[in-house]
Design a protein around this motif. Structure first.
Motif, PDB file in Angstrom:
ATOM      1  N   PHE A 100       8.044  -9.455   5.827  1.00  0.00           N
ATOM      2  CA  PHE A 100       7.370  -8.260   5.334  1.00  0.00           C
ATOM      3  C   PHE A 100       5.907  -8.257   5.787  1.00  0.00           C
ATOM      4  O   PHE A 100       4.998  -8.048   4.985  1.00  0.00           O
ATOM      5  CB  PHE A 100       7.472  -8.180   3.805  1.00  0.00           C
ATOM      6  CG  PHE A 100       8.874  -8.060   3.307  1.00  0.00           C
ATOM      7  CD1 PHE A 100       9.514  -6.839   3.270  1.00  0.00           C
ATOM      8  CD2 PHE A 100       9.574  -9.186   2.901  1.00  0.00           C
ATOM      9  CE1 PHE A 100      10.813  -6.729   2.810  1.00  0.00           C
ATOM     10  CE2 PHE A 100      10.883  -9.087   2.440  1.00  0.00           C
ATOM     11  CZ  PHE A 100      11.502  -7.854   2.397  1.00  0.00           C
ATOM     12  N   ARG A 101       5.717  -8.510   7.080  1.00  0.00           N
ATOM     13  CA  ARG A 101       4.363  -8.574   7.627  1.00  0.00           C
ATOM     14  C   ARG A 101       3.642  -7.238   7.483  1.00  0.00           C
ATOM     15  O   ARG A 101       2.462  -7.167   7.204  1.00  0.00           O
ATOM     16  CB  ARG A 101       4.433  -9.004   9.091  1.00  0.00           C
ATOM     17  CG  ARG A 101       3.095  -9.407   9.692  1.00  0.00           C
ATOM     18  CD  ARG A 101       3.309 -10.083  11.032  1.00  0.00           C
ATOM     19  NE  ARG A 101       4.077 -11.305  10.874  1.00  0.00           N
ATOM     20  CZ  ARG A 101       4.614 -11.988  11.896  1.00  0.00           C
ATOM     21  NH1 ARG A 101       4.506 -11.525  13.125  1.00  0.00           N
ATOM     22  NH2 ARG A 101       5.288 -13.089  11.682  1.00  0.00           N
ATOM     23  N   SER A 102       4.364  -6.153   7.721  1.00  0.00           N
ATOM     24  CA  SER A 102       3.781  -4.830   7.510  1.00  0.00           C
ATOM     25  C   SER A 102       4.062  -4.393   6.076  1.00  0.00           C
ATOM     26  O   SER A 102       5.203  -4.344   5.634  1.00  0.00           O
ATOM     27  CB  SER A 102       4.387  -3.817   8.484  1.00  0.00           C
ATOM     28  OG  SER A 102       5.787  -3.743   8.307  1.00  0.00           O
ATOM     29  N   LYS A 103       3.002  -4.097   5.331  1.00  0.00           N
ATOM     30  CA  LYS A 103       3.146  -3.803   3.913  1.00  0.00           C
ATOM     31  C   LYS A 103       3.712  -2.399   3.703  1.00  0.00           C
ATOM     32  O   LYS A 103       3.205  -1.425   4.276  1.00  0.00           O
ATOM     33  CB  LYS A 103       1.794  -3.926   3.219  1.00  0.00           C
ATOM     34  CG  LYS A 103       1.222  -5.342   3.232  1.00  0.00           C
ATOM     35  CD  LYS A 103      -0.104  -5.408   2.507  1.00  0.00           C
ATOM     36  CE  LYS A 103      -0.651  -6.828   2.513  1.00  0.00           C
ATOM     37  NZ  LYS A 103      -1.976  -6.912   1.841  1.00  0.00           N
ATOM     38  N   PRO A 104       4.735  -2.264   2.885  1.00  0.00           N
ATOM     39  CA  PRO A 104       5.253  -0.928   2.564  1.00  0.00           C
ATOM     40  C   PRO A 104       4.196  -0.112   1.824  1.00  0.00           C
ATOM     41  O   PRO A 104       3.336  -0.654   1.126  1.00  0.00           O
ATOM     42  CB  PRO A 104       6.457  -1.220   1.662  1.00  0.00           C
ATOM     43  CG  PRO A 104       6.772  -2.666   1.859  1.00  0.00           C
ATOM     44  CD  PRO A 104       5.491  -3.338   2.229  1.00  0.00           C
ATOM     45  N   ARG A 105       4.274   1.200   1.976  1.00  0.00           N
ATOM     46  CA  ARG A 105       3.304   2.056   1.304  1.00  0.00           C
ATOM     47  C   ARG A 105       3.511   2.058  -0.203  1.00  0.00           C
ATOM     48  O   ARG A 105       2.559   1.959  -0.976  1.00  0.00           O
ATOM     49  CB  ARG A 105       3.414   3.480   1.857  1.00  0.00           C
ATOM     50  CG  ARG A 105       2.346   4.417   1.289  1.00  0.00           C
ATOM     51  CD  ARG A 105       2.413   5.793   1.924  1.00  0.00           C
ATOM     52  NE  ARG A 105       1.336   6.645   1.417  1.00  0.00           N
ATOM     53  CZ  ARG A 105       1.206   7.924   1.736  1.00  0.00           C
ATOM     54  NH1 ARG A 105       2.075   8.497   2.566  1.00  0.00           N
ATOM     55  NH2 ARG A 105       0.218   8.627   1.218  1.00  0.00           N
ATOM     56  N   TYR A 106       4.773   2.188  -0.630  1.00  0.00           N
ATOM     57  CA  TYR A 106       5.096   2.178  -2.052  1.00  0.00           C
ATOM     58  C   TYR A 106       6.193   1.143  -2.293  1.00  0.00           C
ATOM     59  O   TYR A 106       7.140   1.052  -1.502  1.00  0.00           O
ATOM     60  CB  TYR A 106       5.574   3.552  -2.532  1.00  0.00           C
ATOM     61  CG  TYR A 106       4.566   4.641  -2.326  1.00  0.00           C
ATOM     62  CD1 TYR A 106       3.332   4.595  -2.971  1.00  0.00           C
ATOM     63  CD2 TYR A 106       4.847   5.731  -1.503  1.00  0.00           C
ATOM     64  CE1 TYR A 106       2.400   5.608  -2.782  1.00  0.00           C
ATOM     65  CE2 TYR A 106       3.927   6.746  -1.313  1.00  0.00           C
ATOM     66  CZ  TYR A 106       2.695   6.674  -1.957  1.00  0.00           C
ATOM     67  OH  TYR A 106       1.773   7.663  -1.774  1.00  0.00           O
ATOM     68  N   THR A 107       6.059   0.401  -3.362  1.00  0.00           N
ATOM     69  CA  THR A 107       6.983  -0.691  -3.644  1.00  0.00           C
ATOM     70  C   THR A 107       7.398  -0.690  -5.108  1.00  0.00           C
ATOM     71  O   THR A 107       6.876   0.082  -5.930  1.00  0.00           O
ATOM     72  CB  THR A 107       6.329  -2.056  -3.327  1.00  0.00           C
ATOM     73  OG1 THR A 107       5.274  -2.299  -4.289  1.00  0.00           O
ATOM     74  CG2 THR A 107       5.743  -2.077  -1.921  1.00  0.00           C
ATOM     75  N   LEU A 108       8.318  -1.592  -5.438  1.00  0.00           N
ATOM     76  CA  LEU A 108       8.724  -1.777  -6.833  1.00  0.00           C
ATOM     77  C   LEU A 108       7.517  -2.099  -7.701  1.00  0.00           C
ATOM     78  O   LEU A 108       7.427  -1.652  -8.850  1.00  0.00           O
ATOM     79  CB  LEU A 108       9.763  -2.893  -6.923  1.00  0.00           C
ATOM     80  CG  LEU A 108      10.161  -3.353  -8.330  1.00  0.00           C
ATOM     81  CD1 LEU A 108      10.736  -2.209  -9.149  1.00  0.00           C
ATOM     82  CD2 LEU A 108      11.161  -4.507  -8.251  1.00  0.00           C
ATOM     83  N   LEU A 109       6.566  -2.863  -7.178  1.00  0.00           N
ATOM     84  CA  LEU A 109       5.380  -3.202  -7.966  1.00  0.00           C
ATOM     85  C   LEU A 109       4.527  -1.969  -8.251  1.00  0.00           C
ATOM     86  O   LEU A 109       3.943  -1.853  -9.332  1.00  0.00           O
ATOM     87  CB  LEU A 109       4.557  -4.276  -7.245  1.00  0.00           C
ATOM     88  CG  LEU A 109       3.473  -4.963  -8.084  1.00  0.00           C
ATOM     89  CD1 LEU A 109       4.070  -5.638  -9.312  1.00  0.00           C
ATOM     90  CD2 LEU A 109       2.704  -5.980  -7.240  1.00  0.00           C
TER      91      LEU A 109
END
Length: 386
Positions: A100-109
């Motif tokens: 997961f080197r590229s961070k997702p814009r929106y996540t479960l957190l």
């Protein structure tokens, strides 16, 4: 004002608390705290890092509460799959960072952070469910909508597996314990700490970790009223560190459902064996029902060390029922218990001893030994972590 106490060098804490090293040679401690141990050593990613890796395809801030729950349901399935891989050792911290080197814009957190803010207004984070808009009025926890940190430091007085613990003391509490040893933080001066935002809280956690803390220990007072900012801070935290929830466990199921995505080790305080004592000494209704419900749910998600403070004259009504409930309702091979003998009359009990005469003294050696012996008979593991 934010109080800062210096970090403790490793050479010093090892000399002051040699048991913090020796405890890991105990096979029961290693087995029961296996997840926490691996995260502590950076062999496994903390749960918040896994939750922060699970992408969702909608902006959580644009959804209502029901929409957030639906979005979380699908993301939770992915989270649970990754968590199982991490528990089996198949998903290491290094592997997670590479994948997961590229961070997702929106996540479960992100979803959890938005849910926490929604639960806070009107407030139903804890089972008092005061339903107060804390941006306008003070809630039952004595707090407004801000988070107040009174101190943060390397704590050497915690259970051996936790030392040195990166402890953060939050102001406010939803209990009114008449004997509270920390009453200035929890009750009388709850809002006199420094009001901080999520980024500042993330910075505090990072400083504690990079300077040698084994964990981040969210305590108070009670951390539950500060949940929204705590969850949001993890969106900004860029170091791996186990998260400990040091709590009276009086949160709502909705709040607990957020916490299970981020907590690596539960440190619950199981005080009373009945509701009558809880109401008289802490002004808490439905205590036993709520806490036992939450303990049952929480233990399925993370390691656990249960604290029980022995109160004088309360062995038969509280200590014995608490230990018996733990033995009969929680998996014995996964829980450690810390039976605490350091009660002393404080706060209102010290000022008005005639109102609470049975606890206006320290426990006797006979009372402590009675509780210890009962725990041994039940087969509870409590001595290695004291």
């Amino acid at each position: 004002m934010l109080l800062f106490e210096r970090f403790v060098p490793e050479r010093l804490w090892r000399r002051l608390r040699p048991d913090a090293v020796a405890v890991w040679s105990d096979p029961e401690v290693r087995r029961r705290l296996s997840w926490y141990y691996r995260v502590m050593r950076d062999e496994a990613p903390a749960k918040f890092m896994i939750a922060r890796s699970v992408e969702v395809d909608e902006d959580p801030w644009r959804l209502d509460y029901e929409g957030l729950q639906d979005l979380k349901k699908s993301a939770r399935r992915v989270f649970e799959s990754l968590l199982r891989e991490a528990r089996r050792g198949e998903l290491t911290l290094e592997a997670l960072r590479k994948e997961f080197r590229s961070k997702p814009r929106y996540t479960l957190l992100h979803v959890d952070a938005v849910l926490a803010w929604r639960l806070a207004n009107p407030c139903r984070l804890c089972e008092r469910r005061c339903m107060i808009d804390r941006s306008r009025r003070i809630g039952a926890c004595r707090l407004d909508s801000r988070v107040y940190v009174h101190s943060w430091f390397h704590h050497l007085g915690e259970e051996a597996p936790l030392v040195p613990s990166g402890t953060i003391f939050y102001g406010g509490c939803n209990f009114t314990c008449v004997y509270c040893q920390n009453h200035d933080v929890s009750q009388t001066a709850a809002r006199r700490g420094e009001a901080i935002n999520a980024r500042k809280l993330a910075w505090i956690q990072k400083m504690l970790r990079v300077h040698g803390a084994r964990n981040i220990n969210h305590v108070g007072g009670e951390p539950t009223p500060s949940l929204p900012v705590i969850v949001e801070s993890l969106l900004h935290l860029d170091v791996n560190v186990p998260q400990i929830w040091n709590s009276n466990m009086y949160m709502t199921p909705e709040a607990l459902d957020i916490l299970v995505d981020i907590v690596d080790l539960w440190l619950p305080d199981f005080k009373y064996g009945n509701d009558r004592c809880a109401m008289r000494l802490s002004a808490v209704p439905r205590y036993f029902e709520v806490v036992t419900r939450n303990l049952r749910a929480a233990v399925e998600w993370a390691d656990m060390i249960i604290r029980h403070l022995v109160l004088p004259s309360h062995v038969e009504c509280c200590s014995i029922p608490v230990l018996r409930w733990i033995a009969e309702n929680l998996p014995r091979d996964r829980v450690l218990v810390n039976i605490m003998d350091q009660y002393r009359p404080e706060h209102l009990v010290a000022r008005y001893p005639r109102r609470w005469p049975e606890i206006a003294r320290t426990p006797t050696r006979e009372e402590i030994e009675r509780v210890y012996e009962y725990a041994r008979r039940l087969g509870l593991v409590f001595e290695p972590v004291s």
